[in-house]
Design an enzyme around this catalytic site. Structure first.
Site, PDB file in Angstrom:
ATOM      1  N   GLU A  16       0.837  -1.208   0.000  1.00  0.00           N
ATOM      2  CA  GLU A  16       0.000   0.000   0.000  1.00  0.00           C
ATOM      3  C   GLU A  16       0.866   1.250   0.000  1.00  0.00           C
ATOM      4  OE1 GLU A  16      -3.035  -0.217  -1.195  1.00  0.00           O
ATOM      5  OE2 GLU A  16      -3.460  -1.643   0.384  1.00  0.00           O
ATOM      6  N   HIS A  17       0.459   2.211  -0.826  1.00  0.00           N
ATOM      7  CA  HIS A  17       1.181   3.479  -0.962  1.00  0.00           C
ATOM      8  C   HIS A  17       2.628   3.260  -1.391  1.00  0.00           C
ATOM      9  CE1 HIS A  17      -1.972   6.232   0.354  1.00  0.00           C
ATOM     10  NE2 HIS A  17      -2.341   5.280   1.201  1.00  0.00           N
ATOM     11  N   ALA A  35     -15.147   3.196  -1.069  1.00  0.00           N
ATOM     12  CA  ALA A  35     -14.787   2.205  -0.050  1.00  0.00           C
ATOM     13  C   ALA A  35     -13.341   1.748  -0.222  1.00  0.00           C
ATOM     14  CB  ALA A  35     -15.733   1.016  -0.126  1.00  0.00           C
ATOM     15  N   GLY A  36     -12.605   2.385  -1.113  1.00  0.00           N
ATOM     16  CA  GLY A  36     -11.212   1.981  -1.314  1.00  0.00           C
ATOM     17  C   GLY A  36     -11.091   0.735  -2.167  1.00  0.00           C
ATOM     18  N   SER A  62     -13.626   4.240  -8.880  1.00  0.00           N
ATOM     19  CA  SER A  62     -13.289   5.227  -9.915  1.00  0.00           C
ATOM     20  C   SER A  62     -12.427   4.612 -11.017  1.00  0.00           C
ATOM     21  CB  SER A  62     -12.650   6.476  -9.317  1.00  0.00           C
ATOM     22  OG  SER A  62     -11.595   6.136  -8.480  1.00  0.00           O
ATOM     23  N   ASP A  97      -4.430   0.744  -9.320  1.00  0.00           N
ATOM     24  CA  ASP A  97      -5.858   0.440  -9.454  1.00  0.00           C
ATOM     25  C   ASP A  97      -6.236   0.243 -10.917  1.00  0.00           C
ATOM     26  OD1 ASP A  97      -5.610   1.094  -6.835  1.00  0.00           O
ATOM     27  OD2 ASP A  97      -6.776   2.938  -6.936  1.00  0.00           O
ATOM     28  N   TYR A 138      -4.137  12.164   0.507  1.00  0.00           N
ATOM     29  CA  TYR A 138      -3.385  11.274  -0.384  1.00  0.00           C
ATOM     30  C   TYR A 138      -2.295  12.073  -1.103  1.00  0.00           C
ATOM     31  CZ  TYR A 138      -2.448   7.893  -4.084  1.00  0.00           C
ATOM     32  OH  TYR A 138      -1.833   7.014  -4.936  1.00  0.00           O
TER      33      TYR A 138
END
Ligand code: GLA
Length: 384
Positions: A33-34, A121-122, A126, A170, A220
């Site tokens: 993550e990130h 909701a992550g 999108s 994503d 973010y």
């Protein structure tokens, strides 16, 4: 909602049959993550829920945007490429602009969207809107663009048109997902490998905090800026473009050069998370699910303490979940600041996991969580 109902709704709204139906999935990230915007390794998989898009050609140079998820609808022309509306259709518009920038005429369609990914909701609702638009335009314009480039165009749409400085994870997962596989993606090179999710007796369970991700976009972008700052500082000491080029050992050697404690912790998360993903992919390939789970727990702690993108809702779901029988690991997934956790849970423990964690979460946080046993699906495609 089934496909017949979607077609019926399209006919009611536009008075004609759709020419095509497309689908692009949301994603859940297992670990990593990130790190995508820090040139690291990520390990997401595509979900079987996502966004559907029905399309028909129209005679003028306008495009109509309707969704079954929100009331807002619009019929726009190319002026909106510069006016950039603040409403949901900015996601497909950003992708249309990418096609226009490549010289295609992307106007003249009636569009109906429907998403079954929980919103904000992550789980990349999108990205699924962007990819479904990209796959549709690629088809109707016979553009022949490969799916990795469609993912890049969708990321650019998000960065340049929507203004969220997200990485590629994503969009790549939505474009390149494969049923029952996770994608080990090197975000520095876009080299990737599909890794079978052979998890005998265990499932991926997604739990939604149902906490709205307020201010998530600005926080973010702030985190991303902090990482770039850390890379700039370290770049004065050693040749370096992105933080994930560093091993944890090399990072610790130079960490003292970052005098700001916050920036140093952000960088430490990125570097340590990247190392965890490498180990986690190897653990999964070697059938060591226990180790995979521990690394998920470590990832959550790092996101909580060093990266500070969790909050009471995500921490309660992940930490209380980690304590339960049959749970190998649990962590937040996606950008954070609300959204979902992802857990590895023994199949026979899933009912008690859902019941006990749901009750504890309600008692401790006051919200009701939703649980989904993830079904890992394919990437964006034309359905009919
Ligand atoms: C969001 C972004 C991704 C990635 C994750 C965090 O989902 O869109 O690019 O940075 O957050 O891992």
């Amino acid at each position: 909602m089934d496909r017949n109902t979607l077609t019926k709704r399209f006919k009611e709204i536009y008075g004609k049959e759709p020419d095509g139906v497309y689908f692009a999935p949301g994603r859940v990230n297992l670990i990593g993550e990130h790190v995508d915007y820090n040139g690291g390794l990520v390990f997401p998989c595509a979900l079987s829920f996502g966004t559907y898009l029905l399309v028909a050609r129209r005679e003028d140079k306008m495009t109509a945007f309707t969704t079954l998820n929100f009331d807002h609808a619009a019929t726009l022309d190319e002026r909106s490429f510069t006016e950039k509306p603040a409403t949901w259709e900015r996601y497909p518009l950003g992708v249309m602009k990418e096609f226009a920038d490549k010289g295609y005429d992307s106007w003249g369609y009636d569009l109906l969207f429907y998403g079954d990914v929980p919103h904000r909701a992550g789980l990349s609702s999108s990205a699924s809107i962007e990819l479904v638009t990209a796959v549709m335009l690629n088809d109707v314009l016979a553009a022949g663009i490969d799916p990795v480039e469609l993912a890049r165009m969708s990321q650019r749409a998000e960065n340049l048109f929507v203004g969220m400085h997200s990485g590629i994870m994503d969009q790549f997962a939505s474009a390149m997902g494969k049923a029952n596989h996770a994608i080990a993606l090197d975000c520095a090179t876009l080299g990737f490998e599909w890794v079978p999710l052979d998890m005998e007796g265990y499932s991926v369970v997604v739990a939604n905090t149902n906490k709205r991700r307020e201010l998530a976009d600005s926080k973010y972008n702030e985190r991303r800026g902090e990482c770039e700052e850390a890379a700039r500082i370290l770049g004065r000491e050693i040749a370096l473009e992105t933080l994930c080029e560093l091993t944890p050992e090399v990072f610790e050697k130079y960490a003292g050069k970052i005098t700001d404690d916050t920036i140093r912790r952000r960088a430490r998360h990125a570097v340590s998370e990247n190392a965890r993903v490498k180990e986690a992919v190897a653990a999964l390939k070697g059938g060591n699910l226990q180790r995979f789970g521990q690394l998920m727990n470590d990832s959550h702690r790092s996101l909580k303490e060093d990266y500070e993108v969790t909050g009471i809702e995500l921490d309660t779901l992940a930490e209380e979940g980690q304590k339960l029988e049959g749970v190998l690991g649990s962590r937040m997934t996606g950008a954070g600041f609300g959204g979902c956790t992802v857990s590895l849970v023994a199949n026979d423990a899933i009912p008690s996991f859902v019941a006990t964690l749901g009750e504890r979460y309600k008692a401790l946080v006051g919200l009701t969580a939703d649980f989904y046993v993830a079904s890992i699906g394919d990437g964006a495609m034309k359905l009919d």
